[in-house]
Design a protein around this motif. Structure first.
Motif, PDB file in Angstrom:
ATOM      1  N   TRP A 196       0.837  -1.192   0.000  1.00  0.00           N
ATOM      2  CA  TRP A 196       0.000   0.000   0.000  1.00  0.00           C
ATOM      3  C   TRP A 196       0.877   1.249   0.000  1.00  0.00           C
ATOM      4  CZ3 TRP A 196      -4.797   0.307  -1.312  1.00  0.00           C
ATOM      5  CH2 TRP A 196      -5.540   1.440  -1.016  1.00  0.00           C
ATOM      6  N   ALA A 197       1.391   1.570  -1.171  1.00  0.00           N
ATOM      7  CA  ALA A 197       2.261   2.748  -1.304  1.00  0.00           C
ATOM      8  C   ALA A 197       1.933   3.424  -2.625  1.00  0.00           C
ATOM      9  CB  ALA A 197       3.740   2.342  -1.259  1.00  0.00           C
ATOM     10  N   TRP A 198       0.657   3.812  -2.756  1.00  0.00           N
ATOM     11  CA  TRP A 198       0.194   4.332  -4.042  1.00  0.00           C
ATOM     12  C   TRP A 198       0.744   5.715  -4.362  1.00  0.00           C
ATOM     13  CZ3 TRP A 198      -2.634   1.174  -7.113  1.00  0.00           C
ATOM     14  CH2 TRP A 198      -3.141   0.027  -6.530  1.00  0.00           C
ATOM     15  N   CYS A 199       1.366   6.345  -3.412  1.00  0.00           N
ATOM     16  CA  CYS A 199       1.946   7.655  -3.699  1.00  0.00           C
ATOM     17  C   CYS A 199       3.192   7.532  -4.568  1.00  0.00           C
ATOM     18  CB  CYS A 199       2.280   8.387  -2.394  1.00  0.00           C
ATOM     19  SG  CYS A 199       0.792   8.825  -1.438  1.00  0.00           S
ATOM     20  N   SER A 200       3.729   6.317  -4.663  1.00  0.00           N
ATOM     21  CA  SER A 200       4.882   6.097  -5.526  1.00  0.00           C
ATOM     22  C   SER A 200       4.432   6.121  -6.984  1.00  0.00           C
ATOM     23  CB  SER A 200       5.525   4.745  -5.202  1.00  0.00           C
ATOM     24  OG  SER A 200       6.452   4.388  -6.196  1.00  0.00           O
ATOM     25  N   ARG A 201       4.956   7.038  -7.770  1.00  0.00           N
ATOM     26  CA  ARG A 201       4.540   7.170  -9.165  1.00  0.00           C
ATOM     27  C   ARG A 201       4.890   5.927  -9.972  1.00  0.00           C
ATOM     28  NH1 ARG A 201       5.962  13.446 -10.905  1.00  0.00           N
ATOM     29  NH2 ARG A 201       4.555  14.445  -9.380  1.00  0.00           N
ATOM     30  N   LYS A 202       6.038   5.349  -9.692  1.00  0.00           N
ATOM     31  CA  LYS A 202       6.447   4.149 -10.429  1.00  0.00           C
ATOM     32  C   LYS A 202       5.459   3.015 -10.179  1.00  0.00           C
ATOM     33  CE  LYS A 202      11.423   5.091 -10.575  1.00  0.00           C
ATOM     34  NZ  LYS A 202      12.781   4.595 -10.186  1.00  0.00           N
ATOM     35  N   ARG A 203       5.043   2.855  -8.930  1.00  0.00           N
ATOM     36  CA  ARG A 203       4.106   1.783  -8.622  1.00  0.00           C
ATOM     37  C   ARG A 203       2.744   2.062  -9.255  1.00  0.00           C
ATOM     38  NH1 ARG A 203       4.740  -0.547  -3.023  1.00  0.00           N
ATOM     39  NH2 ARG A 203       6.472  -1.376  -4.220  1.00  0.00           N
ATOM     40  N   MET A 204       2.328   3.301  -9.254  1.00  0.00           N
ATOM     41  CA  MET A 204       1.055   3.645  -9.872  1.00  0.00           C
ATOM     42  C   MET A 204       1.079   3.344 -11.368  1.00  0.00           C
ATOM     43  SD  MET A 204       0.203   7.215  -7.860  1.00  0.00           S
ATOM     44  CE  MET A 204      -1.135   7.639  -8.965  1.00  0.00           C
ATOM     45  N   VAL A 205       2.172   3.683 -12.015  1.00  0.00           N
ATOM     46  CA  VAL A 205       2.303   3.405 -13.452  1.00  0.00           C
ATOM     47  C   VAL A 205       2.269   1.903 -13.693  1.00  0.00           C
ATOM     48  CG1 VAL A 205       3.879   3.521 -15.432  1.00  0.00           C
ATOM     49  CG2 VAL A 205       3.535   5.540 -13.980  1.00  0.00           C
ATOM     50  N   LEU A 206       2.925   1.141 -12.830  1.00  0.00           N
ATOM     51  CA  LEU A 206       2.947  -0.320 -12.969  1.00  0.00           C
ATOM     52  C   LEU A 206       1.538  -0.905 -12.841  1.00  0.00           C
ATOM     53  CD1 LEU A 206       4.473  -3.012 -13.186  1.00  0.00           C
ATOM     54  CD2 LEU A 206       4.761  -2.950 -10.704  1.00  0.00           C
ATOM     55  N   VAL A 207       0.797  -0.443 -11.835  1.00  0.00           N
ATOM     56  CA  VAL A 207      -0.548  -0.955 -11.626  1.00  0.00           C
ATOM     57  C   VAL A 207      -1.463  -0.569 -12.788  1.00  0.00           C
ATOM     58  CG1 VAL A 207      -2.577  -0.918 -10.110  1.00  0.00           C
ATOM     59  CG2 VAL A 207      -0.288  -0.921  -9.123  1.00  0.00           C
ATOM     60  N   VAL A 208      -1.324   0.644 -13.289  1.00  0.00           N
ATOM     61  CA  VAL A 208      -2.110   1.068 -14.449  1.00  0.00           C
ATOM     62  C   VAL A 208      -1.801   0.192 -15.651  1.00  0.00           C
ATOM     63  CG1 VAL A 208      -2.456   2.922 -16.126  1.00  0.00           C
ATOM     64  CG2 VAL A 208      -2.410   3.457 -13.686  1.00  0.00           C
ATOM     65  N   ALA A 209      -0.517  -0.098 -15.862  1.00  0.00           N
ATOM     66  CA  ALA A 209      -0.112  -0.927 -17.000  1.00  0.00           C
ATOM     67  C   ALA A 209      -0.705  -2.328 -16.899  1.00  0.00           C
ATOM     68  CB  ALA A 209       1.414  -0.995 -17.074  1.00  0.00           C
ATOM     69  N   ILE A 210      -0.641  -2.912 -15.696  1.00  0.00           N
ATOM     70  CA  ILE A 210      -1.186  -4.266 -15.509  1.00  0.00           C
ATOM     71  C   ILE A 210      -2.701  -4.260 -15.704  1.00  0.00           C
ATOM     72  CG2 ILE A 210      -1.518  -6.149 -13.864  1.00  0.00           C
ATOM     73  CD1 ILE A 210       1.161  -5.306 -12.582  1.00  0.00           C
ATOM     74  N   GLY A 211      -3.365  -3.261 -15.129  1.00  0.00           N
ATOM     75  CA  GLY A 211      -4.814  -3.167 -15.300  1.00  0.00           C
ATOM     76  C   GLY A 211      -5.210  -2.940 -16.739  1.00  0.00           C
ATOM     77  N   LEU A 212      -4.406  -2.187 -17.456  1.00  0.00           N
ATOM     78  CA  LEU A 212      -4.694  -1.904 -18.867  1.00  0.00           C
ATOM     79  C   LEU A 212      -4.515  -3.158 -19.723  1.00  0.00           C
ATOM     80  CD1 LEU A 212      -5.638   0.604 -20.346  1.00  0.00           C
ATOM     81  CD2 LEU A 212      -3.262   1.069 -20.965  1.00  0.00           C
ATOM     82  N   ILE A 213      -3.545  -3.979 -19.372  1.00  0.00           N
ATOM     83  CA  ILE A 213      -3.379  -5.247 -20.091  1.00  0.00           C
ATOM     84  C   ILE A 213      -4.632  -6.104 -19.928  1.00  0.00           C
ATOM     85  CG2 ILE A 213      -2.100  -7.426 -20.137  1.00  0.00           C
ATOM     86  CD1 ILE A 213       0.396  -5.854 -19.370  1.00  0.00           C
ATOM     87  N   ALA A 214      -5.160  -6.159 -18.697  1.00  0.00           N
ATOM     88  CA  ALA A 214      -6.389  -6.922 -18.457  1.00  0.00           C
ATOM     89  C   ALA A 214      -7.545  -6.355 -19.261  1.00  0.00           C
ATOM     90  CB  ALA A 214      -6.725  -6.926 -16.966  1.00  0.00           C
ATOM     91  N   SER A 215      -7.676  -5.047 -19.245  1.00  0.00           N
ATOM     92  CA  SER A 215      -8.809  -4.403 -19.904  1.00  0.00           C
ATOM     93  C   SER A 215      -8.747  -4.542 -21.423  1.00  0.00           C
ATOM     94  CB  SER A 215      -8.856  -2.920 -19.521  1.00  0.00           C
ATOM     95  OG  SER A 215      -9.925  -2.267 -20.161  1.00  0.00           O
ATOM     96  N   THR A 216      -7.571  -4.368 -22.000  1.00  0.00           N
ATOM     97  CA  THR A 216      -7.443  -4.431 -23.464  1.00  0.00           C
ATOM     98  C   THR A 216      -7.360  -5.855 -23.986  1.00  0.00           C
ATOM     99  OG1 THR A 216      -5.026  -4.186 -23.259  1.00  0.00           O
ATOM    100  CG2 THR A 216      -6.324  -2.181 -23.628  1.00  0.00           C
ATOM    101  N   SER A 217      -7.220  -6.820 -23.094  1.00  0.00           N
ATOM    102  CA  SER A 217      -7.228  -8.218 -23.516  1.00  0.00           C
ATOM    103  C   SER A 217      -8.648  -8.754 -23.632  1.00  0.00           C
ATOM    104  CB  SER A 217      -6.431  -9.079 -22.528  1.00  0.00           C
ATOM    105  OG  SER A 217      -5.075  -8.710 -22.537  1.00  0.00           O
ATOM    106  N   HIS A 218      -9.544  -8.230 -22.813  1.00  0.00           N
ATOM    107  CA  HIS A 218     -10.937  -8.680 -22.839  1.00  0.00           C
ATOM    108  C   HIS A 218     -11.786  -7.559 -22.271  1.00  0.00           C
ATOM    109  CE1 HIS A 218     -14.207 -11.742 -21.472  1.00  0.00           C
ATOM    110  NE2 HIS A 218     -14.464 -11.275 -22.673  1.00  0.00           N
ATOM    111  N   TYR A 219     -12.600  -6.952 -23.108  1.00  0.00           N
ATOM    112  CA  TYR A 219     -13.347  -5.778 -22.663  1.00  0.00           C
ATOM    113  C   TYR A 219     -14.278  -6.109 -21.505  1.00  0.00           C
ATOM    114  CZ  TYR A 219     -17.686  -7.242 -25.007  1.00  0.00           C
ATOM    115  OH  TYR A 219     -18.813  -7.922 -25.375  1.00  0.00           O
TER     116      TYR A 219
END
Length: 593
Positions: A196-219
C-alpha cells in the motif's frame, strides 16, 4: 535429505502434467483423484510449495481439455484463433470490425509471438494461453494468504480451480484466459497492505499498465475490473467517512481513472468502436435506451430448432421476475430443480449449500472486519463488490445474461472462497476436515459423478467435463489430422461454398472466410439457401461420420444432434461423388441437376 525432498517435490509437480499430456477420460479421473490426494498431503504438512503445486494442478486441468483436439477447443476461441492466424499471416488490422479482434493479447500479441517462433498460433492457444491462465491459482493463493491461514488459502484456491466455469467455460475464450490473471494482480495489489504505497509514481504506473493489459485483452474483464475496483474504492470512502479507516485514496482513485480513461480511448479506436456499440447495446435496454449494435459475423438465425442438446440457456415457463432470468439463474434460485432426477437434485443441494455458505461467509467477513480481527478494508470492499454483482443478478431481470450466471458465480467465488473456507474451518476446527467435506462437491463440479452414472448431460444445466465426456458425446473436441488435411484440400482447390455442421463451420472458418462456409441445413433449419442440394460442396467431420450425427446450433450455448438420415446427409452420401477422404473426414462434390 534435502536433495531427496526436492526430487520428491519435483515429481509431485510433474505427475499431473504427465496425466494431462497423455489425456483421455481415465487420465482425467486419475488427475482429479491425484489433485485431491496431493492436497491432503499438502495439508498434512508435506514440504510442498503451495503456489507451485496449485499452478501445476491448474495447468494440468486446463491442458487435459485444450490438448484434446487437432485444433482449439471451445466456441469463441475458434474465431479468436482465426483472427490471430490472419494477423500472423497478413498483419493485424486494428480497424477490423470484429469484437474479438480488439483483444490485445489474444490476437496481435499471439500473432507476433507466432511470427517470431515460426509457429502456428494454434499451439500458443492450446499450450501457452493455458499456462498464463493457470497463473490465476498462485495469484489467488498469494492474495488469500494475507487474510486467512496458509492451509485455508490453499483450499480456497482449490474451490476456484475446480469450479465448472474455470474448468470448462473459461477454456472457450482465449481473451478471458489471458485477461483474468492481470485483473487478479491489479485487484491483489489494491488489497495488499504490504504494497500500500500508491503515492509512488512508479508503482502507480505499474498498476495502471497491468490493469490496462487486463482491460485491453478482454473488454468484459475490463468492465468487471473497473466495477470491482470502483465499488471497493467507494466502500473505502464510506469506511473513511465513518472514521473506521484512513487509508490514502488519492493514488488508487488516480489509478482507477487512468485505467478507465485509457481503456475507453483504446476501444474507441480499435475495431472502429465496435466494443462501445456492443456495450451500449447490452446496457441500453436497462436504461430504456435502444442502441443499434454493429457486431459483425453473427451466425444465421435458427427459427424452428427447439431441441437443446448441450446444457445451456433454455427459458423455463412461468410468470413474474424469476421467469425473465436466464435458465442457469433460474436454477440457481431454485426454479425447476424439483423436476430433475435424484442425481440432479443432489448436485443442486450441494450448490445451494455453497451459495448459502457464500452469503454466510460474506456476513462473517464483515463482522470480523468491523471488529478489526481479520480482512482489511480494501479486500472487504472487493467482497462487497462481488456480493453486489450477485445481488444484481438476483434482483435485476436478465442482468445475469449480460455475461451469464456461471461467469458471475466465478467472480463471486474469486473473492468469497476464502470466507467460505474460514467459516467452515471455524466450525470443524481442522482444514483437513474442511477439505474432506468439500470432496463430494469437487466430484460433482468436475463432472465425474455424472459421467460415472452415464448421465444425459444434454437436457439440464449441470457440471460436465469436455475431457471426461467428449468420447461419449461429441463436444467439439475431436478434430483429427484428417480433418486438418480435408480443410487444406478445400482451401487448395477453392471448393466454395462448402456446407458443414456447426462444429465443422467453426473449424473451417478458422482459415476460410465465413462467407464461403454455410452451416445450416434445409431439413433442420427454415433458412432457405438456393441450390443447396446441387451447387455446394459438403464437408463431413471425422467425428460426425463416426457418430452419424449432424450438429446444429440452436441458440446461445445450445446444440442439437440430428441423425444423418433425418438431416438428409445419407442422401448426399449416396448420390454425390466423394472428392477427398483423409481418415474419416470427407469432402463431397457438388450435386448434379
Amino acid at each position: 535429505m534435502g536433495k531427496s525432498i526436492r526430487w520428491r517435490n519435483t515429481i509431485a509437480y510433474i505427475v499431473p502434467l504427465v496425466l494431462a499430456i497423455i489425456g483421455g477420460p481415465v487420465c482425467y479421473v486419475l488427475l482429479i483423484a491425484y489433485t485431491i490426494a496431493i492436497s491432503f498431503c499438502y495439508l498434512s504438512g508435506k514440504r510442498l510449495s503451495g503456489p507451485w503445486l496449485l499452478y501445476c494442478l491448474a495447468l494440468a486441468l486446463l491442458w487435459s481439455t485444450t490438448l484434446l483436439s487437432a485444433t482449439v477447443v471451445g466456441t469463441d476461441i475458434h474465431a479468436e484463433y482465426r483472427l490471430a492466424w490472419t494477423s500472423w499471416q497478413y498483419g493485424w488490422d486494428y480497424t477490423n470490425i470484429h469484437i474479438y479482434n480488439t483483444s490485445l493479447l489474444a490476437v496481435p500479441f499471439t500473432a507476433a509471438v507466432s511470427k517470431v517462433l515460426h509457429l502456428d498460433p494454434v499451439w500458443l492457444f492450446k499450450v501457452c494461453v493455458p499456462m498464463l491462465s493457470a497463473a490465476c491459482a498462485p495469484i489467488l493463493y498469494r492474495i488469500y494468504r494475507q487474510h486467512i491461514r496458509t492451509a485455508q488459502a490453499y483450499i480456497a484456491t482449490l474451490i476456484v480451480v475446480l469450479s465448472p466455469t474455470f474448468l470448462v467455460e473459461l477454456l472457450g475464450m482465449a481473451r478471458q484466459m489471458t485477461a483474468l490473471p492481470f485483473m487478479l494482480i491489479t485487484l491483489g495489489l489494491l488489497a495488499d497492505n504490504t504494497q500500500w504505497a500508491w503515492c509512488s509514481r512508479k508503482r502507480m504506473v505499474l498498476v495502471v499498465a497491468i490493469g490496462l493489459i487486463a482491460s485491453t485483452s478482454h473488454y468484459t474483464t475490463g468492465m468487471i475490473l473497473l466495477f470491482l475496483m470502483g465499488f471497493a474504492l467507494l466502500f473505502m470512502l464510506v469506511a473513511r467517512w465513518l472514521h473506521y479507516d484512513a487509508l490514502p485514496l488519492r493514488g488508487p482513485i488516480a489509478v482507477f481513472l487512468a485505467i478507465a480513461i485509457l481503456s475507453v480511448g483504446y476501444y474507441s479506436v480499435v475495431g472502429q468502436g465496435i466494443v462501445t456499440y456492443s456495450i451500449a447495446a447490452k446496457i441500453g435496454p436497462f436504461l430504456g435506451i435502444e442502441v443499434e449494435s454493429i457486431e459483425s459475423m453473427r451466425p444465421p438465425e435458427q427459427e424452428t430448432v427447439t431441441l437443446p442438446i448441450m446444457p445451456y440457456t433454455v427459458p423455463l415457463a412461468g410468470d413474474g421476475i424469476l421467469s425473465s432470468h436466464e435458465r442457469a439463474m433460474q436454477l440457481a434460485l431454485g426454479r425447476g430443480v424439483q423436476n430433475g432426477d435424484p442425481l440432479v437434485k443432489v448436485w443442486w443441494i450441494f450448490q445451494y449449500m455453497m451459495q448459502g455458505l457464500v452469503v454466510i461467509g460474506a456476513g462473517y467477513a464483515l463482522c470480523l472486519w468491523w471488529k478489526r480481527r481479520q480482512w482489511n478494508t480494501q479486500y472487504m470492499g472487493l467482497i462487497a463488490a462481488a456480493m453486489m454483482l450477485g445481488l444484481l443478478c438476483v434482483v435485476v431481470p436478465a442482468f445475469s445474461a449480460l455475461l451469464n450466471a456461471t461467469r458471475f458465480w466465478l467472480i463471486i467465488l474469486l473473492f468469497l472462497a476464502p470466507a467460505v473456507v474460514a467459516v467452515v474451518t471455524r466450525v470443524v476446527r481442522r482444514t483437513t476436515i474442511t477439505l474432506l467435506l468439500l470432496v463430494p462437491y469437487f466430484l460433482l463440479t468436475t463432472g465425474i459423478v455424472f459421467e460415472a452414472a452415464q448421465y444425459d448431460i444434454s437436457l439440464v444445466r449441470i457440471p460436465y467435463s469436455i475431457a471426461l465426456s467428449n468420447d461419449r458425446i461429441d463436444m467439439g473436441a475431436s478434430f483429427t489430422h484428417g480433418d486438418v488435411a480435408a480443410r487444406q484440400y478445400i482451401i487448395d482447390n477453392e471448393l466454395y461454398p462448402v456446407y458443414t455442421d456447426w462444429y465443422g463451420a467453426m473449424f473451417l472458418t478458422e482459415q476460410i472466410p465465413e462467407e464461403n462456409v454455410y452451416w445450416n441445413w434445409p431439413q433442420i433449419s427454415t433458412e432457405i439457401v438456393p441450390d443447396i442440394n446441387s451447387s455446394d460442396y459438403v464437408y463431413l467431420r471425422a467425428r460426425s461420420m463416426e457418430d452419424g450425427l449432424w450438429t446444429e446450433w440452436c441458440g446461445i450455448g445450445t446444440r442439437m444432434f440430428v441423425p444423418y438420415s433425418e438431416a438428409g446427409i445419407d442422401d448426399v452420401l449416396s448420390s454425390r461423388t466423394e472428392l477427398y477422404r483423409s481418415g474419416d473426414a470427407v469432402v463431397i462434390d457438388k450435386g448434379h441437376r
